[in-house]
Design an enzyme around this catalytic site. Structure first.
Site, PDB file in Angstrom:
ATOM      1  NE  ARG A 119     -40.245 -28.461  10.289  1.00 42.53           N
ATOM      2  CZ  ARG A 119     -39.202 -28.047   9.592  1.00 42.53           C
ATOM      3  NH1 ARG A 119     -39.353 -27.659   8.361  1.00 42.53           N
ATOM      4  NH2 ARG A 119     -38.008 -27.999  10.134  1.00 42.53           N
ATOM      5  CD  GLN A 124     -40.743 -25.396  18.559  1.00 44.87           C
ATOM      6  OE1 GLN A 124     -40.662 -25.211  19.777  1.00 44.87           O
ATOM      7  NE2 GLN A 124     -40.957 -24.438  17.701  1.00 44.87           N
ATOM      8  CG  ASP A 127     -38.114 -30.068  13.518  1.00 48.31           C
ATOM      9  OD1 ASP A 127     -37.684 -30.755  12.576  1.00 48.31           O
ATOM     10  OD2 ASP A 127     -38.589 -28.929  13.364  1.00 48.31           O
ATOM     11  CB  SER A 130     -35.360 -27.825  13.248  1.00 51.33           C
ATOM     12  OG  SER A 130     -36.533 -27.398  12.619  1.00 51.33           O
ATOM     13  CE1 TYR A 225     -40.994 -28.841   5.704  1.00 45.84           C
ATOM     14  CE2 TYR A 225     -43.202 -29.217   6.555  1.00 45.84           C
ATOM     15  CZ  TYR A 225     -41.853 -29.507   6.545  1.00 45.84           C
ATOM     16  OH  TYR A 225     -41.364 -30.459   7.388  1.00 45.84           O
TER      17      TYR A 225
HETATM   18  P1  NAD Z   1     -37.221 -25.689   4.184  1.00 50.84           P
HETATM   19  O1  NAD Z   1     -35.953 -26.423   4.421  1.00 50.84           O
HETATM   20  O2  NAD Z   1     -38.387 -26.431   3.620  1.00 50.84           O
HETATM   21  O3  NAD Z   1     -36.879 -24.435   3.206  1.00 50.84           O
HETATM   22  C1  NAD Z   1     -35.853 -23.525   3.515  1.00 50.84           C
HETATM   23  C2  NAD Z   1     -36.316 -22.109   3.284  1.00 50.84           C
HETATM   24  O4  NAD Z   1     -36.392 -21.841   1.885  1.00 50.84           O
HETATM   25  C3  NAD Z   1     -37.687 -21.769   3.860  1.00 50.84           C
HETATM   26  O5  NAD Z   1     -37.588 -20.669   4.718  1.00 50.84           O
HETATM   27  C4  NAD Z   1     -38.526 -21.463   2.624  1.00 50.84           C
HETATM   28  O6  NAD Z   1     -39.515 -20.482   2.886  1.00 50.84           O
HETATM   29  C5  NAD Z   1     -37.472 -20.960   1.665  1.00 50.84           C
HETATM   30  N1  NAD Z   1     -37.871 -20.955   0.243  1.00 50.84           N
HETATM   31  C6  NAD Z   1     -38.584 -21.881  -0.440  1.00 50.84           C
HETATM   32  N2  NAD Z   1     -38.733 -21.484  -1.727  1.00 50.84           N
HETATM   33  C7  NAD Z   1     -38.083 -20.307  -1.863  1.00 50.84           C
HETATM   34  C8  NAD Z   1     -37.857 -19.404  -2.951  1.00 50.84           C
HETATM   35  N3  NAD Z   1     -38.359 -19.623  -4.168  1.00 50.84           N
HETATM   36  N4  NAD Z   1     -37.138 -18.286  -2.700  1.00 50.84           N
HETATM   37  C9  NAD Z   1     -36.623 -18.021  -1.476  1.00 50.84           C
HETATM   38  N5  NAD Z   1     -36.806 -18.832  -0.408  1.00 50.84           N
HETATM   39  C10 NAD Z   1     -37.529 -19.952  -0.601  1.00 50.84           C
HETATM   40  O7  NAD Z   1     -37.745 -24.967   5.467  1.00 50.84           O
HETATM   41  P2  NAD Z   1     -37.270 -25.091   6.995  1.00 50.84           P
HETATM   42  O8  NAD Z   1     -36.064 -24.277   7.178  1.00 50.84           O
HETATM   43  O9  NAD Z   1     -37.188 -26.517   7.381  1.00 50.84           O
HETATM   44  O10 NAD Z   1     -38.479 -24.436   7.772  1.00 50.84           O
HETATM   45  C11 NAD Z   1     -39.106 -23.284   7.337  1.00 50.84           C
HETATM   46  C12 NAD Z   1     -39.895 -22.668   8.468  1.00 50.84           C
HETATM   47  O11 NAD Z   1     -40.790 -23.625   9.069  1.00 50.84           O
HETATM   48  C13 NAD Z   1     -39.059 -22.184   9.649  1.00 50.84           C
HETATM   49  O12 NAD Z   1     -38.371 -21.036   9.459  1.00 50.84           O
HETATM   50  C14 NAD Z   1     -40.165 -22.068  10.690  1.00 50.84           C
HETATM   51  O13 NAD Z   1     -40.890 -20.883  10.530  1.00 50.84           O
HETATM   52  C15 NAD Z   1     -41.039 -23.232  10.374  1.00 50.84           C
HETATM   53  N6  NAD Z   1     -40.740 -24.308  11.327  1.00 50.84           N
HETATM   54  C16 NAD Z   1     -41.591 -24.496  12.361  1.00 50.84           C
HETATM   55  C17 NAD Z   1     -41.313 -25.495  13.303  1.00 50.84           C
HETATM   56  C18 NAD Z   1     -42.206 -25.739  14.467  1.00 50.84           C
HETATM   57  O14 NAD Z   1     -43.113 -24.983  14.700  1.00 50.84           O
HETATM   58  N7  NAD Z   1     -42.005 -26.828  15.204  1.00 50.84           N
HETATM   59  C19 NAD Z   1     -40.189 -26.291  13.165  1.00 50.84           C
HETATM   60  C20 NAD Z   1     -39.333 -26.057  12.107  1.00 50.84           C
HETATM   61  C21 NAD Z   1     -39.633 -25.075  11.192  1.00 50.84           C
END
Ligand code: NAD
Length: 367
Positions: A119, A124, A127, A130, A225
Protein backbone atom coordinates in the site's frame (compact mmCIF):
# COMPACT_ATOMS: atom_id res chain seq x y z
CA UNK A 1 1.24 -13.23 -23.78
CA UNK A 2 -1.93 -15.35 -24.02
CA UNK A 3 -4.14 -14.07 -21.18
CA UNK A 4 -7.27 -15.95 -20.06
CA UNK A 5 -10.30 -15.20 -17.89
CA UNK A 6 -13.06 -17.54 -16.75
CA UNK A 7 -16.63 -17.34 -15.58
CA UNK A 8 -16.59 -17.36 -11.76
CA UNK A 9 -19.85 -19.05 -10.72
CA UNK A 10 -19.93 -17.71 -7.14
CA UNK A 11 -19.28 -14.10 -8.22
CA UNK A 12 -21.18 -11.50 -10.24
CA UNK A 13 -17.99 -9.73 -11.32
CA UNK A 14 -15.65 -10.49 -14.22
CA UNK A 15 -11.86 -10.09 -14.00
CA UNK A 16 -11.36 -8.12 -17.26
CA UNK A 17 -13.84 -5.77 -18.97
CA UNK A 18 -13.83 -5.11 -22.75
CA UNK A 19 -12.28 -1.64 -22.40
CA UNK A 20 -9.23 -3.13 -20.67
CA UNK A 21 -9.07 -6.13 -23.04
CA UNK A 22 -8.84 -3.70 -25.95
CA UNK A 23 -5.76 -2.12 -24.40
CA UNK A 24 -4.15 -5.50 -23.67
CA UNK A 25 -4.71 -6.62 -27.26
CA UNK A 26 -3.16 -3.38 -28.55
CA UNK A 27 -0.10 -4.14 -26.39
CA UNK A 28 0.72 -7.40 -28.17
CA UNK A 29 -1.32 -9.78 -26.00
CA UNK A 30 -4.05 -12.26 -26.92
CA UNK A 31 -7.07 -12.56 -24.61
CA UNK A 32 -9.21 -15.70 -24.23
CA UNK A 33 -12.58 -15.36 -22.47
CA UNK A 34 -14.81 -18.22 -21.33
CA UNK A 35 -18.21 -17.85 -22.96
CA UNK A 36 -20.67 -16.28 -20.50
CA UNK A 37 -17.93 -14.86 -18.21
CA UNK A 38 -19.48 -11.38 -18.26
CA UNK A 39 -23.18 -12.32 -18.09
CA UNK A 40 -23.69 -11.25 -14.46
CA UNK A 41 -21.91 -7.94 -15.10
CA UNK A 42 -24.13 -7.37 -18.16
CA UNK A 43 -21.22 -7.85 -20.60
CA UNK A 44 -22.11 -10.09 -23.54
CA UNK A 45 -19.73 -12.42 -25.43
CA UNK A 46 -20.21 -10.11 -28.42
CA UNK A 47 -18.78 -7.13 -26.51
CA UNK A 48 -15.71 -9.20 -25.56
CA UNK A 49 -15.26 -10.19 -29.20
CA UNK A 50 -15.61 -6.60 -30.38
CA UNK A 51 -12.80 -5.69 -27.95
CA UNK A 52 -10.54 -8.23 -29.68
CA UNK A 53 -10.90 -11.24 -27.34
CA UNK A 54 -11.50 -14.79 -28.45
CA UNK A 55 -14.56 -16.23 -26.71
CA UNK A 56 -14.24 -19.96 -26.18
CA UNK A 57 -14.86 -22.88 -23.78
CA UNK A 58 -13.50 -23.13 -20.22
CA UNK A 59 -11.33 -26.11 -21.23
CA UNK A 60 -9.77 -24.16 -24.08
CA UNK A 61 -9.00 -21.15 -21.84
CA UNK A 62 -7.34 -23.38 -19.23
CA UNK A 63 -5.35 -25.34 -21.82
CA UNK A 64 -4.10 -22.42 -23.94
CA UNK A 65 -3.53 -19.60 -21.49
CA UNK A 66 -0.07 -18.43 -20.33
CA UNK A 67 -1.57 -16.11 -17.73
CA UNK A 68 -4.89 -16.75 -15.98
CA UNK A 69 -6.52 -13.78 -14.25
CA UNK A 70 -9.38 -14.21 -11.77
CA UNK A 71 -11.05 -12.34 -8.92
CA UNK A 72 -11.38 -15.32 -6.59
CA UNK A 73 -9.18 -18.32 -5.99
CA UNK A 74 -10.18 -21.07 -8.47
CA UNK A 75 -10.49 -24.81 -7.84
CA UNK A 76 -7.36 -26.97 -7.54
CA UNK A 77 -8.52 -28.81 -10.70
CA UNK A 78 -8.48 -25.56 -12.69
CA UNK A 79 -4.89 -24.86 -11.64
CA UNK A 80 -3.84 -28.45 -12.45
CA UNK A 81 -5.31 -28.05 -15.97
CA UNK A 82 -3.00 -25.11 -16.76
CA UNK A 83 0.19 -25.30 -18.83
CA UNK A 84 3.43 -25.97 -16.97
CA UNK A 85 4.93 -22.66 -15.67
CA UNK A 86 1.67 -20.75 -16.18
CA UNK A 87 1.20 -17.41 -14.42
CA UNK A 88 -1.92 -16.82 -12.31
CA UNK A 89 -3.15 -13.53 -10.87
CA UNK A 90 -5.95 -13.42 -8.29
CA UNK A 91 -6.74 -12.32 -4.74
CA UNK A 92 -5.44 -15.40 -2.93
CA UNK A 93 -5.44 -13.89 0.59
CA UNK A 94 -2.45 -16.02 1.67
CA UNK A 95 -2.69 -14.62 5.22
CA UNK A 96 -6.05 -16.39 5.55
CA UNK A 97 -5.17 -19.47 3.47
CA UNK A 98 -1.72 -20.54 4.60
CA UNK A 99 -1.51 -23.51 2.13
CA UNK A 100 -2.35 -21.73 -1.10
CA UNK A 101 1.17 -20.57 -2.01
CA UNK A 102 2.54 -24.09 -1.30
CA UNK A 103 -0.15 -25.70 -3.49
CA UNK A 104 0.44 -23.28 -6.35
CA UNK A 105 4.21 -23.68 -6.22
CA UNK A 106 3.94 -27.47 -6.24
CA UNK A 107 2.00 -27.11 -9.54
CA UNK A 108 4.92 -25.07 -10.98
CA UNK A 109 2.74 -21.97 -11.13
CA UNK A 110 3.99 -18.40 -10.81
CA UNK A 111 1.30 -16.70 -8.70
CA UNK A 112 0.62 -13.06 -7.90
CA UNK A 113 -1.83 -12.11 -5.17
CA UNK A 114 -3.37 -8.69 -5.73
CA UNK A 115 -4.14 -8.28 -2.01
CA UNK A 116 -0.38 -8.48 -1.35
CA UNK A 117 0.47 -5.46 -3.51
CA UNK A 118 2.08 -3.02 -1.04
CA UNK A 119 0.00 0.00 0.00
CA UNK A 120 2.47 2.55 -1.33
CA UNK A 121 1.70 5.63 -3.42
CA UNK A 122 3.25 4.04 -6.52
CA UNK A 123 0.84 1.09 -6.32
CA UNK A 124 -2.37 2.98 -5.53
CA UNK A 125 -3.72 2.42 -9.04
CA UNK A 126 -3.40 -1.37 -8.52
CA UNK A 127 -4.98 -1.48 -5.06
CA UNK A 128 -7.88 -3.95 -5.44
CA UNK A 129 -8.47 -3.96 -1.67
CA UNK A 130 -9.28 -0.25 -1.73
CA UNK A 131 -11.36 -0.43 -4.95
CA UNK A 132 -13.51 -3.24 -3.59
CA UNK A 133 -13.72 -1.88 -0.01
CA UNK A 134 -14.97 1.46 -1.26
CA UNK A 135 -17.82 -0.21 -3.18
CA UNK A 136 -18.61 -2.47 -0.21
CA UNK A 137 -18.86 0.53 2.13
CA UNK A 138 -21.32 2.24 -0.22
CA UNK A 139 -23.40 -0.91 -0.72
CA UNK A 140 -23.47 -1.65 3.04
CA UNK A 141 -25.35 1.58 3.68
CA UNK A 142 -27.81 0.90 0.85
CA UNK A 143 -28.48 -2.61 2.22
CA UNK A 144 -29.06 -1.16 5.68
CA UNK A 145 -31.36 1.56 4.35
CA UNK A 146 -33.42 -1.01 2.43
CA UNK A 147 -33.86 -3.16 5.58
CA UNK A 148 -34.46 -0.29 7.98
CA UNK A 149 -38.14 0.03 8.95
CA UNK A 150 -37.79 3.82 9.09
CA UNK A 151 -36.71 6.80 6.98
CA UNK A 152 -33.01 7.72 6.69
CA UNK A 153 -33.25 11.53 6.25
CA UNK A 154 -34.92 14.06 8.48
CA UNK A 155 -38.35 14.90 7.07
CA UNK A 156 -40.74 17.67 7.91
CA UNK A 157 -44.23 16.99 6.62
CA UNK A 158 -47.76 18.23 7.40
CA UNK A 159 -48.15 15.03 9.46
CA UNK A 160 -45.12 15.79 11.62
CA UNK A 161 -41.32 15.75 11.72
CA UNK A 162 -39.12 12.66 11.54
CA UNK A 163 -35.59 12.86 12.97
CA UNK A 164 -32.66 11.60 10.83
CA UNK A 165 -31.36 8.04 11.23
CA UNK A 166 -28.38 7.68 13.58
CA UNK A 167 -25.52 5.78 11.98
CA UNK A 168 -22.45 4.36 13.72
CA UNK A 169 -19.46 3.34 11.60
CA UNK A 170 -16.82 1.13 13.26
CA UNK A 171 -13.51 1.23 11.41
CA UNK A 172 -12.96 4.34 9.30
CA UNK A 173 -10.64 2.93 6.62
CA UNK A 174 -11.53 2.79 2.94
CA UNK A 175 -14.89 0.99 3.40
CA UNK A 176 -15.80 2.97 6.51
CA UNK A 177 -15.13 6.36 4.89
CA UNK A 178 -17.29 5.46 1.88
CA UNK A 179 -20.02 4.24 4.26
CA UNK A 180 -19.85 7.59 6.08
CA UNK A 181 -20.10 9.54 2.81
CA UNK A 182 -23.05 7.44 1.62
CA UNK A 183 -24.91 7.65 4.95
CA UNK A 184 -24.40 11.45 4.96
CA UNK A 185 -25.78 11.69 1.40
CA UNK A 186 -28.86 9.79 2.54
CA UNK A 187 -29.31 12.32 5.34
CA UNK A 188 -28.12 10.28 8.32
CA UNK A 189 -26.28 11.63 11.37
CA UNK A 190 -22.98 9.76 11.53
CA UNK A 191 -20.45 8.91 14.24
CA UNK A 192 -17.32 6.83 13.61
CA UNK A 193 -14.64 4.95 15.58
CA UNK A 194 -11.14 3.98 14.54
CA UNK A 195 -7.94 3.08 16.37
CA UNK A 196 -5.80 5.06 13.91
CA UNK A 197 -5.66 8.72 14.83
CA UNK A 198 -5.04 9.55 11.15
CA UNK A 199 -8.69 8.63 10.51
CA UNK A 200 -9.97 11.52 12.69
CA UNK A 201 -9.38 14.25 10.13
CA UNK A 202 -10.83 12.14 7.30
CA UNK A 203 -13.98 11.34 9.29
CA UNK A 204 -14.49 14.97 10.24
CA UNK A 205 -13.93 16.19 6.68
CA UNK A 206 -16.94 14.08 5.67
CA UNK A 207 -19.11 15.80 8.26
CA UNK A 208 -19.20 12.92 10.76
CA UNK A 209 -18.18 12.92 14.43
CA UNK A 210 -15.03 11.00 15.39
CA UNK A 211 -15.33 9.08 18.65
CA UNK A 212 -12.01 8.72 20.46
CA UNK A 213 -11.08 5.90 22.79
CA UNK A 214 -7.93 6.92 24.67
CA UNK A 215 -4.84 4.68 24.60
CA UNK A 216 -5.02 3.08 21.13
CA UNK A 217 -1.91 1.35 19.76
CA UNK A 218 -1.15 2.72 16.31
CA UNK A 219 1.86 1.36 14.41
CA UNK A 220 3.07 3.31 11.38
CA UNK A 221 5.28 0.31 10.47
CA UNK A 222 2.16 -1.83 9.87
CA UNK A 223 1.88 -0.40 6.31
CA UNK A 224 -1.42 1.43 6.85
CA UNK A 225 -3.05 -1.55 8.59
CA UNK A 226 -4.34 -1.44 12.18
CA UNK A 227 -2.69 -3.46 14.95
CA UNK A 228 -4.28 -5.53 17.72
CA UNK A 229 -5.27 -3.52 20.82
CA UNK A 230 -4.67 -4.32 24.50
CA UNK A 231 -7.35 -6.10 26.56
CA UNK A 232 -7.87 -2.89 28.56
CA UNK A 233 -8.41 -0.82 25.41
CA UNK A 234 -10.84 -3.37 23.97
CA UNK A 235 -12.97 -3.29 27.12
CA UNK A 236 -13.03 0.53 27.14
CA UNK A 237 -13.95 0.55 23.45
CA UNK A 238 -16.74 -2.05 23.82
CA UNK A 239 -18.26 -0.02 26.67
CA UNK A 240 -18.24 3.21 24.64
CA UNK A 241 -19.65 1.41 21.57
CA UNK A 242 -22.45 -0.02 23.76
CA UNK A 243 -23.30 3.54 24.87
CA UNK A 244 -23.51 4.72 21.22
CA UNK A 245 -25.15 1.51 19.87
CA UNK A 246 -28.20 1.92 22.14
CA UNK A 247 -29.13 5.07 20.20
CA UNK A 248 -28.11 3.87 16.71
CA UNK A 249 -30.49 2.87 13.92
CA UNK A 250 -27.69 1.53 11.71
CA UNK A 251 -24.22 0.20 12.52
CA UNK A 252 -21.73 -0.53 9.74
CA UNK A 253 -18.67 -2.45 10.92
CA UNK A 254 -15.49 -2.67 8.83
CA UNK A 255 -12.64 -3.23 11.33
CA UNK A 256 -10.05 -5.73 10.13
CA UNK A 257 -6.64 -6.88 11.35
CA UNK A 258 -4.46 -8.27 8.60
CA UNK A 259 -3.88 -12.03 8.99
CA UNK A 260 -5.80 -12.14 12.29
CA UNK A 261 -9.45 -12.56 13.30
CA UNK A 262 -11.44 -9.31 13.21
CA UNK A 263 -11.75 -7.59 16.62
CA UNK A 264 -15.04 -8.04 18.49
CA UNK A 265 -16.50 -4.57 18.83
CA UNK A 266 -20.22 -5.32 19.38
CA UNK A 267 -20.94 -7.91 22.04
CA UNK A 268 -24.10 -10.06 22.18
CA UNK A 269 -25.07 -7.95 25.21
CA UNK A 270 -24.84 -4.76 23.12
CA UNK A 271 -27.10 -6.27 20.43
CA UNK A 272 -29.69 -6.98 23.16
CA UNK A 273 -29.65 -3.33 24.18
CA UNK A 274 -30.22 -1.96 20.66
CA UNK A 275 -33.42 -0.42 19.29
CA UNK A 276 -35.98 -2.77 17.70
CA UNK A 277 -35.65 -2.56 13.91
CA UNK A 278 -31.99 -1.49 14.01
CA UNK A 279 -29.66 -2.94 11.35
CA UNK A 280 -26.02 -4.02 11.64
CA UNK A 281 -24.02 -4.67 8.46
CA UNK A 282 -20.84 -6.57 9.32
CA UNK A 283 -18.30 -6.26 6.50
CA UNK A 284 -15.72 -8.13 8.59
CA UNK A 285 -17.91 -11.28 8.63
CA UNK A 286 -15.48 -13.43 6.61
CA UNK A 287 -12.71 -13.03 9.22
CA UNK A 288 -14.94 -13.70 12.24
CA UNK A 289 -17.01 -10.51 12.27
CA UNK A 290 -16.94 -7.38 14.45
CA UNK A 291 -20.25 -8.37 16.03
CA UNK A 292 -20.27 -11.36 18.34
CA UNK A 293 -23.48 -12.85 16.86
CA UNK A 294 -22.69 -12.30 13.14
CA UNK A 295 -22.96 -15.36 10.88
CA UNK A 296 -20.84 -15.10 7.75
CA UNK A 297 -22.91 -15.13 4.56
CA UNK A 298 -26.21 -14.93 6.45
CA UNK A 299 -28.76 -12.29 7.41
CA UNK A 300 -30.23 -13.05 10.81
CA UNK A 301 -32.48 -11.33 13.33
CA UNK A 302 -31.54 -11.30 17.01
CA UNK A 303 -33.79 -9.49 19.51
CA UNK A 304 -35.43 -7.54 16.66
CA UNK A 305 -32.05 -6.39 15.32
CA UNK A 306 -31.15 -7.43 11.74
CA UNK A 307 -27.52 -8.50 11.34
CA UNK A 308 -26.17 -8.83 7.80
CA UNK A 309 -22.88 -10.77 7.75
CA UNK A 310 -21.41 -10.11 4.32
CA UNK A 311 -17.82 -9.28 3.36
CA UNK A 312 -18.59 -9.65 -0.32
CA UNK A 313 -20.83 -6.67 -0.98
CA UNK A 314 -18.63 -5.27 -3.79
CA UNK A 315 -20.03 -7.92 -6.11
CA UNK A 316 -23.52 -6.49 -5.61
CA UNK A 317 -22.34 -3.58 -7.80
CA UNK A 318 -20.84 -5.88 -10.46
CA UNK A 319 -20.49 -3.40 -13.33
CA UNK A 320 -18.33 -0.89 -11.51
CA UNK A 321 -16.62 -3.51 -9.34
CA UNK A 322 -15.53 -5.35 -12.53
CA UNK A 323 -14.47 -2.04 -14.08
CA UNK A 324 -12.26 -1.07 -11.12
CA UNK A 325 -10.81 -4.57 -10.61
CA UNK A 326 -9.97 -4.73 -14.28
CA UNK A 327 -8.28 -1.29 -14.26
CA UNK A 328 -6.26 -2.31 -11.18
CA UNK A 329 -5.11 -5.43 -13.07
CA UNK A 330 -4.18 -3.39 -16.16
CA UNK A 331 -2.01 -1.09 -14.04
CA UNK A 332 -0.36 -4.11 -12.41
CA UNK A 333 0.33 -5.63 -15.85
CA UNK A 334 2.07 -2.42 -16.91
CA UNK A 335 4.69 -3.32 -14.29
CA UNK A 336 4.69 -7.09 -14.85
CA UNK A 337 4.79 -7.17 -18.68
CA UNK A 338 7.27 -5.66 -21.12
CA UNK A 339 6.03 -3.71 -24.14
CA UNK A 340 6.32 -6.83 -26.33
CA UNK A 341 4.01 -8.73 -23.93
CA UNK A 342 6.72 -10.91 -22.32
CA UNK A 343 7.01 -11.33 -18.55
CA UNK A 344 9.30 -8.94 -16.68
CA UNK A 345 9.91 -10.69 -13.36
CA UNK A 346 11.98 -8.01 -11.65
CA UNK A 347 12.23 -9.11 -8.03
CA UNK A 348 14.00 -5.84 -7.17
CA UNK A 349 10.68 -4.12 -7.82
CA UNK A 350 8.79 -3.86 -4.49
CA UNK A 351 5.41 -4.44 -6.15
CA UNK A 352 6.53 -7.67 -7.85
CA UNK A 353 8.45 -8.89 -4.81
CA UNK A 354 5.55 -8.38 -2.37
CA UNK A 355 2.80 -9.78 -4.57
CA UNK A 356 4.56 -12.87 -5.97
CA UNK A 357 3.65 -15.75 -3.64
CA UNK A 358 4.89 -18.68 -5.75
CA UNK A 359 7.57 -19.00 -8.45
CA UNK A 360 9.81 -21.69 -9.95
CA UNK A 361 8.48 -24.36 -7.58
CA UNK A 362 9.13 -22.17 -4.53
CA UNK A 363 6.57 -21.07 -1.95
CA UNK A 364 7.60 -17.41 -1.62
CA UNK A 365 4.92 -16.44 0.92
CA UNK A 366 5.96 -18.91 3.64
CA UNK A 367 9.71 -18.86 2.96
P1 NAD B 1 -8.69 -2.50 6.88
O1 NAD B 1 -9.72 -3.02 5.95
O2 NAD B 1 -7.53 -3.37 7.24
O3 NAD B 1 -9.45 -2.06 8.25
C1 NAD B 1 -10.55 -1.18 8.22
C2 NAD B 1 -10.42 -0.14 9.31
O4 NAD B 1 -10.67 -0.73 10.58
C3 NAD B 1 -9.06 0.53 9.41
O5 NAD B 1 -9.20 1.92 9.30
C4 NAD B 1 -8.55 0.10 10.78
O6 NAD B 1 -7.74 1.10 11.37
C5 NAD B 1 -9.85 -0.09 11.53
N1 NAD B 1 -9.74 -0.89 12.77
C6 NAD B 1 -9.01 -2.00 13.00
N2 NAD B 1 -9.19 -2.42 14.27
C7 NAD B 1 -10.07 -1.57 14.85
C8 NAD B 1 -10.67 -1.47 16.14
N3 NAD B 1 -10.38 -2.33 17.12
N4 NAD B 1 -11.53 -0.45 16.36
C9 NAD B 1 -11.84 0.45 15.40
N5 NAD B 1 -11.30 0.42 14.16
C10 NAD B 1 -10.43 -0.57 13.89
O7 NAD B 1 -8.07 -1.14 6.40
P2 NAD B 1 -8.21 -0.38 4.99
O8 NAD B 1 -9.49 0.33 4.97
O9 NAD B 1 -7.94 -1.33 3.88
O10 NAD B 1 -7.02 0.65 5.06
C11 NAD B 1 -6.72 1.37 6.20
C12 NAD B 1 -5.86 2.56 5.86
O11 NAD B 1 -4.70 2.17 5.10
C13 NAD B 1 -6.53 3.60 4.96
O12 NAD B 1 -7.45 4.39 5.55
C14 NAD B 1 -5.29 4.35 4.50
O13 NAD B 1 -4.85 5.25 5.47
C15 NAD B 1 -4.28 3.26 4.35
N6 NAD B 1 -4.18 2.92 2.92
C16 NAD B 1 -3.12 3.40 2.23
C17 NAD B 1 -3.02 3.12 0.86
C18 NAD B 1 -1.88 3.63 0.04
O14 NAD B 1 -1.11 4.42 0.52
N7 NAD B 1 -1.72 3.16 -1.19
C19 NAD B 1 -3.97 2.34 0.23
C20 NAD B 1 -5.04 1.88 0.97
C21 NAD B 1 -5.12 2.16 2.31
Amino acid sequence: MQIGILSEPSDKRVALVPEVIEQLVQSNNKVLVESGAGTKSYISDKLFEQAGAMVTSREEVLKSTDMLISINQLSADSYRALKDHAVVISSFQPFNDKNISKDLSSNNITAFSMDMVPRITLAQSMDVLSSMASIAGYQAVLEAAARLPRYFPMLTTAAGTIPPAKVLVLGAGVAGLQAIATAKRLGGVVEAFDTRLAAKEEVESLGAKFVMVEGARDDKAAGGYAVEQTEEYQQKQQALIQEKAIKADVIITTAQLRGKPAPTLITAETVKSMKPGAVIVDLAASTGGNCEVTRNGETIEVNNVTIIGNSDLAQEVPMHASHFYSKNILNFLKVLLREDGTLNLDFDNEIIKSSCIAHAGQDLFNK
